[in-house]
Scaffold this active site. Sequence first.
Site, short mmCIF file in Angstrom:
data_model
loop_
_atom_site.label_atom_id
_atom_site.label_comp_id
_atom_site.label_asym_id
_atom_site.label_seq_id
_atom_site.Cartn_x
_atom_site.Cartn_y
_atom_site.Cartn_z
N CYS A 93 23.96 47.91 61.26
CA CYS A 93 24.44 48.59 62.46
C CYS A 93 23.76 49.95 62.64
O CYS A 93 24.00 50.87 61.85
CB CYS A 93 25.95 48.75 62.37
N CYS A 96 26.18 52.89 63.27
CA CYS A 96 26.90 53.24 62.03
C CYS A 96 26.09 54.23 61.20
O CYS A 96 26.63 55.14 60.58
CB CYS A 96 27.17 51.99 61.20
#
Length: 170
Positions: A93, A96
């Site tokens: 991600c 993230c």
Amino acid sequence: MAHRLLVRRIWMLSAKDIRCLPASTAASSFSTSSLQSAATRASFLSPSRSLPRSLPHTSCREVSFNVQDHEDFTVRVLNSDLPVLVDFHAQWCGPCKILGPRLEKAIAKQKGRVAMAKVDIDDHTDLAIEYGVSAVPTVLAIRGGDVVGQFVGIKDDDELDVFVGKVIGQ
């Protein structure tokens, strides 16, 4: 090559242990260890002397930690005396990877009044399902075992500071 790796690991372990000690103890330990000669350090790693079975462990409360399993989550997050921000993330991600360091910086500003648990949703799918995580990054604020706040996605530094401030009750 293996010898250098072993020396580096032992050296870094010693540095981590020193950082966890109180300031006065750490200063005296550091000055003592810095006075040791290279020969003394090398003799510790000589083949004739075996390494101890267990390395010394100092109690150092980390502000940020990776959740290992459901039991670890229960002990370190749900039963924590401090409020805990739980960062549900994934290695793949991109957002993230941007939010993680920002969140750690916001937590560090609070100087131990809040902790941060990192949960990789690929490794701990059961926790993600249990807390209704449908997108990453998702951050939950847990105090006393109850979810008291949450957000999904990236926030800038100011928004994170406000969120963390609300969690700790400022």
